[in-house]
Design an enzyme around this catalytic site. Structure first.
Site, short mmCIF file in Angstrom:
data_model
loop_
_atom_site.label_atom_id
_atom_site.label_comp_id
_atom_site.label_asym_id
_atom_site.label_seq_id
_atom_site.Cartn_x
_atom_site.Cartn_y
_atom_site.Cartn_z
N HIS A 192 0.80 -1.23 0.00
CA HIS A 192 0.00 0.00 0.00
C HIS A 192 0.83 1.28 0.00
CE1 HIS A 192 -2.90 3.08 1.31
NE2 HIS A 192 -1.96 3.44 2.14
N SER B 162 -34.60 28.17 6.86
CA SER B 162 -33.89 28.91 7.91
C SER B 162 -32.70 29.68 7.35
CB SER B 162 -33.36 27.94 8.97
OG SER B 162 -34.42 27.26 9.58
N GLU C 201 -24.10 17.43 5.26
CA GLU C 201 -23.22 18.60 5.15
C GLU C 201 -21.90 18.26 4.45
OE1 GLU C 201 -24.60 17.52 7.99
OE2 GLU C 201 -26.11 19.05 8.43
N HIS D 115 -26.63 24.10 19.45
CA HIS D 115 -26.84 24.84 18.21
C HIS D 115 -26.20 26.23 18.21
CE1 HIS D 115 -29.47 21.56 17.38
NE2 HIS D 115 -29.99 22.11 16.30
N ASP E 94 -32.79 26.96 21.07
CA ASP E 94 -32.23 25.65 20.71
C ASP E 94 -31.02 25.29 21.58
OD1 ASP E 94 -34.01 24.68 18.90
OD2 ASP E 94 -32.96 25.44 17.13
#
Ligand code: TPP
Ligand code: MG
Length: 660
Positions: free
Chosen positions: A262, A384, A411, A473, A469
């Site tokens: 490898h 949002s 994400e 958050h 929240d």
């Protein structure tokens, strides 16, 4: 298949092994294992023209397993990309060489994407295929297609293990990206040994569940089988995966099939044994037989035809559809967004308290009227993040002409796709989520910076202003994290004018990605702000004194506090300057004279105000200064009360200045 194919694939093996040996470092396993497949693809199936590596309708090839870079460099040398010379191969992994350890976009001609962080190439390939699908649906006519190319990506077990690939291919399956062709170098080996120790899933079944068609190639050196699989994959209008069963380090008897192939040089003796095993003509390092070069000259010649044919097609298209040609030019005009500087509507705003995320949403829609090739969306937070392009459709399997992208809650894939979209060209993409989840984007944002890809990040809910929240958050350290990244502009605008300046900077940036860090809550419109925000920092309220008594530096939602504190301090006989610093990175790019004019060295009483971590502010406030920042995590509660609780008040800012 004839001898010469095998011989050329073996030339890839020999060059890779010799270069890695000379460098005393590198990864021979992948180039040896995939040499046959790569040769077959590049010589007989991919539409590309090494003589014009930037031809817009070329098929793309991304080596997601970037550790196998010598595979690419050997291909470049043999196919004639950028005239990569034998000398360049001999300089593998040396400083300033054209052959760095991992492929670097913008550095070596032919490299479509920087790869090495496993999984990311897979995501970028999905982005490139999305760009192709979109542009094809915008520009192709029934009688003339001008956007019509495939995206090939080659990755190994590591890329398949990384979660990012699952995110990306799950979305690719939903979108039915039929012109994305995934080649999986399945050799059952990664660094620690056989993949059985950590990776026993049935990858083919996994891809079938995404909706991919799966083609198996039992012998990764069977040119005919590889070719047949590629052609079958092309014919599959859904989303093909080709599983190439290969042997890592193929050709080197002591190493093939073993993890030791490898990531270390094979060793001089093993290389001789490999050359004997392959029936190589000479034991001389870097020896390539003349008939291989002769053969490749013919291959190179044959690769010119598709572009010549495309040029004729494109010319016919432009003649028949002049209005489309005009649109095409707009899509490819890097200077178009600069027109916004003189666009009054773009800079206009309603003079009332507004959240910068709402302002951003309005600006985005204003930009969409001037810049036709905006193409972006959010990881399921568009309502949002305010990223929806009004009146534009959704990009979907049913209609690739839509400009609103729906990434789902992914994400990582979103960001890698964003990079792929920029790399493909023709579209101006943006990606969006809550600022706190930039943590999920960071390793991919890092590649935006490294590749000099000006991807736009819309990151809303930028502080304890998130409110109810709570601390999961509420971003704290994310601003410092992104500011620490080289070649990345982080903008935290304070009001409408600064938000417009931030968007202007982002959309005209050519080599630097930009994050727009935006509030959930309303902010007042301030008197002293303006377009100078594009300089990164500037004076918004000055002291009447030639040398201010102190300087308050603030960003975003805290700028209005700084202005209020100035008024309080005036009553106490202190006359301070207020500096807005929406983008530290851009301020650092200004001249020393400009920087001195904003933050004179003589003024050492300085206070920075920002409702996030103070990490990084020391550079501007110095030993004699202070910060009003967050010291730990936030809390759950109404936002206005949280600002009080954590001490973000004009009174505390004024007190802090006085305490110096
Ligand atoms: C995100 C990430 N984690 C870890 C690594 C270090 N790394 C490089 S190659 C590799 C193993 C890859 O295995 P595989 O894709 O099967 O490649 P092969 O050994 O077959 O060439 C690892 C862990 C990396 N490059 N990127
Ligand atoms: Mg492997």
């Amino acid at each position: 298949m004839g001898m010469i194919e095998t011989k050329t694939a073996n030339a890839i093996r020999v060059l890779s092994a010799d270069a890695i040996q000379k460098a005393k470092s590198g990864h021979p396993g992948l180039p040896l294992g995939c040499a046959s497949a790569a040769y077959e693809l590049w010589a007989n199936h991919m539409r590309h023209n090494p003589a014009d590596p930037k031809w817009v309708d070329r098929d793309r090839f991304i080596l997601s397993g970037g550790h196998g870079s010598m595979l690419l460099y050997s291909l470049f040398h043999l196919f004639g990309y950028g005239d990569l010379s034998m000398e360049d191969l001999k300089n593998f992994r040396q400083i300033d060489s054209l052959t760095p350890g991992h492929p670097e976009y913008g550095h070596t001609v032919g490299v479509e994407a920087t790869t090495g962080p496993l999984g990311q190439g897979m995501g970028m390939a999905v982005g490139m295929a999305m760009a192709e699908a979109h542009l094809a649906s915008v520009f192709n006519k029934d009688d003339i297609k001008i956007v019509d190319h495939y995206t090939y990506v080659l990755g190994g077990d590591g890329c398949m293990m990384e979660g990012l690939s699952s995110e990306a291919f799950s979305l690719a399956g939903t979108l039915g990206l039929g012109k994305l062709i995934v080649l999986y170098d399945s050799n059952n080996i990664s660094i620690e040994g056989n993949t059985d120790i950590a990776f026993t899933e049935d990858t083919a079944k996994r891809f079938e569940s995404y909706g991919f068609g799966v083609f198996q190639v039992e012998d990764g050196n069977d040119f005919a089988a590889i070719g047949a699989a590629i052609e079958a994959a092309k014919a599959d209008t859904e989303r093909p995966l080709i599983v190439l069963h290969t042997q890592i380090g193929y050709g080197c008897p002591a190493k093939q099939g073993k993890a030791s192939a490898h990531g270390e040089p094979l060793g001089e003796e093993n290389i001789i044994a490999m050359k004997e095993n392959l029936g190589w003509e000479s034991m001389e390092p870097f020896y390539v037989p003349q008939d291989v070069y002769d053969h490749m000259a013919k291959v190179r010649e044959s690769l010119k035809a598709p572009e010549e044919e495309w040029n004729a097609r494109f010319a016919a298209y432009c003649e028949k559809y002049p209005e489309m040609k005009e649109l095409w030019d707009q899509y490819h005009d890097k200077d178009l967004p600069k027109k916004l500087w003189d666009n009054e509507e773009f800079w206009s705003y309603e003079d009332k308290p507004q959240a910068t995320r709402n302002l951003s949403g309005e600006l985005l829609n204003k930009i969409n009227k001037v810049v036709p090739n905006l193409f972006g969306g959010s990881a399921d937070l568009a309502p949002s993040n305010k990223t929806n392009l009004k009146g534009e459709g959704d990009f979907s399997k049913a209609d690739y002409s839509g400009k609103n992208l729906h990434f789902g809650v992914r994400e990582q894939a979103m960001t890698a796709i964003g990079n792929g979209l920029v790399l493909h060209g023709g579209v101006i993409p943006y990606v969006a989520t809550f600022f706190v989840f930039s943590d999920y984007m960071k390793p991919i944002a890092r590649l935006s910076s490294l590749m000099k890809v000006p991807l736009i990040y819309v990151l809303t809910h930028d502080s304890i202003g998130v409110g109810e929240d709570g601390p999961t958050h509420e971003p704290i350290e994310q601003l410092a994290m992104l500011r620490a990244q080289p070649n990345f502009h982080v903008f935290r605008p304070a009001d409408a004018k600064e938000t417009a300046a931030a968007w202007y900077s982002a959309i005209t940036s050519e080599k630097t990605p930009t994050a727009l860090v935006l509030t959930r809550q309303n902010l007042p419109q301030l008197a002293g702000t303006g377009r100078d925000a594009v300089k990164g920092a500037y004076i918004v309220a000055d002291s009447a004194k030639e040398t201010p008594d102190a300087i308050i530096i603030a960003t975003g939602s805290e700028l209005s506090l700084a202005v209020e504190a100035k008024e309080l301090l005036l009553k106490d006989g202190m006359d301070v300057r207020v500096v807005s610093m929406p983008c530290m990175d851009l301020f650092e790019e200004q001249s020393p004279e400009y920087k001195e004019s904003v933050l004179p060295k003589a003024v050492r009483k300085r206070v920075a105000v920002e409702a996030l971590s103070d990490f990084g502010w020391g550079r501007y406030v110095g030993l004699d200064g202070a910060t009003v920042c967050m010291e730990g995590f936030g809390a759950s509660g109404p936002a206005a009360q949280l600002f009080e609780k954590f001490g973000f008040t004009a009174e505390r800012v004024a007190e802090t200045v006085k305490s110096l």
